[in-house]
Design an enzyme around this catalytic site. Structure first.
Site, short mmCIF file in Angstrom:
data_model
loop_
_atom_site.label_atom_id
_atom_site.label_comp_id
_atom_site.label_asym_id
_atom_site.label_seq_id
_atom_site.Cartn_x
_atom_site.Cartn_y
_atom_site.Cartn_z
N SER A 1 0.85 -1.20 0.00
CA SER A 1 0.00 0.00 0.00
C SER A 1 0.88 1.24 0.00
O SER A 1 1.95 1.24 0.62
CB SER A 1 -0.87 0.01 1.25
OG SER A 1 -1.48 1.27 1.40
N TYR B 1 -0.83 -0.75 10.00
CA TYR B 1 -1.03 -1.07 8.58
C TYR B 1 0.22 -0.74 7.74
O TYR B 1 0.62 -1.51 6.88
CB TYR B 1 -2.25 -0.26 8.11
CG TYR B 1 -2.74 -0.53 6.72
CD1 TYR B 1 -3.45 -1.67 6.41
CD2 TYR B 1 -2.51 0.41 5.70
CE1 TYR B 1 -3.92 -1.89 5.13
CE2 TYR B 1 -2.99 0.21 4.42
CZ TYR B 1 -3.70 -0.95 4.14
OH TYR B 1 -4.17 -1.16 2.87
N LYS C 1 2.38 -3.28 5.55
CA LYS C 1 2.47 -3.13 4.10
C LYS C 1 3.92 -2.97 3.62
O LYS C 1 4.25 -3.38 2.51
CB LYS C 1 1.60 -1.95 3.64
CG LYS C 1 0.10 -2.24 3.78
CD LYS C 1 -0.30 -3.54 3.11
CE LYS C 1 -1.78 -3.67 2.83
NZ LYS C 1 -2.15 -4.97 2.26
N1 NAD Z 1 -8.70 -0.04 -1.57
C1 NAD Z 1 -7.53 0.60 -1.57
O1 NAD Z 1 -7.41 1.75 -2.02
C2 NAD Z 1 -6.31 -0.10 -1.07
C3 NAD Z 1 -5.13 0.65 -0.98
C4 NAD Z 1 -3.96 0.01 -0.58
C5 NAD Z 1 -4.00 -1.33 -0.26
N2 NAD Z 1 -5.18 -2.02 -0.31
C6 NAD Z 1 -5.15 -3.44 0.04
O2 NAD Z 1 -5.85 -4.18 -0.91
C7 NAD Z 1 -6.37 -5.36 -0.31
C8 NAD Z 1 -7.86 -5.48 -0.60
O3 NAD Z 1 -8.52 -4.42 0.04
P1 NAD Z 1 -9.95 -3.84 -0.42
O4 NAD Z 1 -9.78 -2.38 -0.54
O5 NAD Z 1 -10.47 -4.61 -1.57
O6 NAD Z 1 -10.79 -4.09 0.93
P2 NAD Z 1 -12.01 -5.09 1.23
O7 NAD Z 1 -12.32 -4.95 2.66
O8 NAD Z 1 -13.09 -4.84 0.24
O9 NAD Z 1 -11.40 -6.53 0.91
C9 NAD Z 1 -10.58 -7.23 1.80
C10 NAD Z 1 -11.13 -8.64 1.90
O10 NAD Z 1 -10.26 -9.45 2.71
C11 NAD Z 1 -11.08 -10.32 3.46
N3 NAD Z 1 -10.35 -10.78 4.65
C12 NAD Z 1 -10.02 -10.05 5.72
N4 NAD Z 1 -9.37 -10.80 6.61
C13 NAD Z 1 -9.29 -12.05 6.10
C14 NAD Z 1 -8.73 -13.26 6.55
N5 NAD Z 1 -8.11 -13.33 7.74
N6 NAD Z 1 -8.80 -14.35 5.75
C15 NAD Z 1 -9.42 -14.28 4.55
N7 NAD Z 1 -10.00 -13.16 4.08
C16 NAD Z 1 -9.93 -12.05 4.84
C17 NAD Z 1 -12.30 -9.49 3.81
O11 NAD Z 1 -13.41 -10.30 4.17
C18 NAD Z 1 -12.53 -8.70 2.53
O12 NAD Z 1 -13.43 -9.32 1.65
C19 NAD Z 1 -6.04 -5.25 1.17
O13 NAD Z 1 -4.86 -5.97 1.45
C20 NAD Z 1 -5.81 -3.77 1.36
O14 NAD Z 1 -5.01 -3.50 2.47
C21 NAD Z 1 -6.33 -1.44 -0.71
#
Ligand code: NAD
Length: 298
Positions: free
Chosen positions: A153, A166, A170
């Site tokens: 991230s 976080y 990351k």
């Molecule tokens: N959305 C953004 O802008 C952004 C930015 C930087 C990083 N990220 C990273 O991208 C990834 C996806 O995030 P997102 O934005 O789609 O969020 P989101 O909450 O929509 O998706 C994350 C998913 O992970 C699942 N999850 C959580 N803990 C779990 C576990 N222990 N075992 C199995 N599944 C589990 C959740 O149920 C959820 O469906 C994450 O790692 C997040 O940190 C997202």
């Protein structure tokens, strides 16, 4: 232009019930991959669980003519991670691609962050990515092929208020990715990381409303698919990605300042040279970095 396909490939996508993971799963399945849709189905802070989100995505893949199985295991436990990989082996006989995407948030300013809030976030992001990759690794090694995509991230790469847990997680994934790139090289295993920005439940309260249409998860998944494809030989790299822009993010070392015997005051007086960025090096291993330091001493 030949389409990049994944026919015959098996992909595990963790956290694929919502947001980015869901989009990655749909993208890979649409291009022929058989997909393990893993999701614990909890809330954003990692509490609770539900089989619904993963099942819904797997159903959608099937409806679109693709192949998918559901895994509701927890990435953060060794048993859960092993079961995710076993689901792929049982359903499809192998695993080729691991996309470590599952994640949670427990944001707090540093002074208020509890040990539990720190540990839980590291457990899902870092431990989870380690555990799932560890369970898949012997299979990838044995077949002499594998693609791993970890999810970092910008918060980790550059820091962000309220996200000490976080950010630590990351940036930890960058180290994991780089070492996996090195250790997997001879076995045909490539590992890279993305640092995305997308409109999901994780960011919808943080991003301006007008971002929803432009920062779609689909605008991240194309890069994930490319990094997961056999034609991509790049390894150990990190890419920021979102809203149609993709950029390599690299760890660089400045030219440095050297004076074999130096005092604290010498450091103060040469601070500008120590802080200088140009010309920089981008070592790809510790050995390369150490070699450059040694050469500078000769
Ligand atoms: N959305 C953004 O802008 C952004 C930015 C930087 C990083 N990220 C990273 O991208 C990834 C996806 O995030 P997102 O934005 O789609 O969020 P989101 O909450 O929509 O998706 C994350 C998913 O992970 C699942 N999850 C959580 N803990 C779990 C576990 N222990 N075992 C199995 N599944 C589990 C959740 O149920 C959820 O469906 C994450 O790692 C997040 O940190 C997202």
């Amino acid at each position: 232009m030949t389409e990049l396909r994944f026919d015959g490939r098996v992909a595990i996508i963790t956290g694929a019930g919502h947001g980015l993971g869901r989009s990655h799963a749909l993208t890979l399945a649409e291009r022929g991959a058989k997909v393990v849709v893993n999701d614990l189905g909890g809330t954003l802070d990692g509490t609770g669980s539900s089989a619904g989100p993963a099942a819904e995505v797997a159903e959608l893949i099937a409806k679109n003519g693709g192949e998918a199985v559901v895994s509701t295991h927890d990435v953060a436990t060794p048993e859960g991670a092993a079961a995710i990989v076993q689901t792929a082996i049982d359903a499809f006989g192998k695993v080729d691609i691991v996309v470590n995407n599952a994640g949670i948030l427990r944001d707090k300013s540093f002074g208020k962050m509890s040990v539990e809030e720190f540990d839980q976030v590291l457990a899902v992001h870092v431990r989870g990515s380690f555990l799932v990759t560890r369970a898949a690794f012997p299979h990838l090694k044995e077949q002499g092929y594998g693609r791993i995509v970890n999810t970092s991230s910008p918060a980790g790469l550059f820091g962000n208020f309220g996200q000490a847990n976080y950010s630590t997680a990351k940036m930890g994934l960058v180290g994991l990715t780089k070492t996996l790139g090195i250790e997997g090289a001879r076995a045909g295993i490539r590992a890279n990381a993305i640092a995305p920005i997308a409109w999901t439940r994780m960011t919808e309260s943080l991003l301006p409303a007008e971002f929803e249409e432009r920062f779609t998860p689909g605008r991240v998944s194309a890069l994930v698919a490319y990094l997961a494809h056999e034609s991509c030989e790049t390894s150990g790299e990190v890419f920021s990605v979102g809203a149609g822009r993709i950029a390599r993010v690299f760890v660089a070392e400045g030219p440095g300042w050297r004076q074999e015997d130096h005092t604290v005051e010498d450091i103060r007086d040469n601070w500008q040279a120590i802080m200088a960025e140009q010309p920089y090096l981008t070592p790809t291993t510790l050995g390369e970095q150490a070699g450059a330091s040694l050469r500078a001493m000769l």
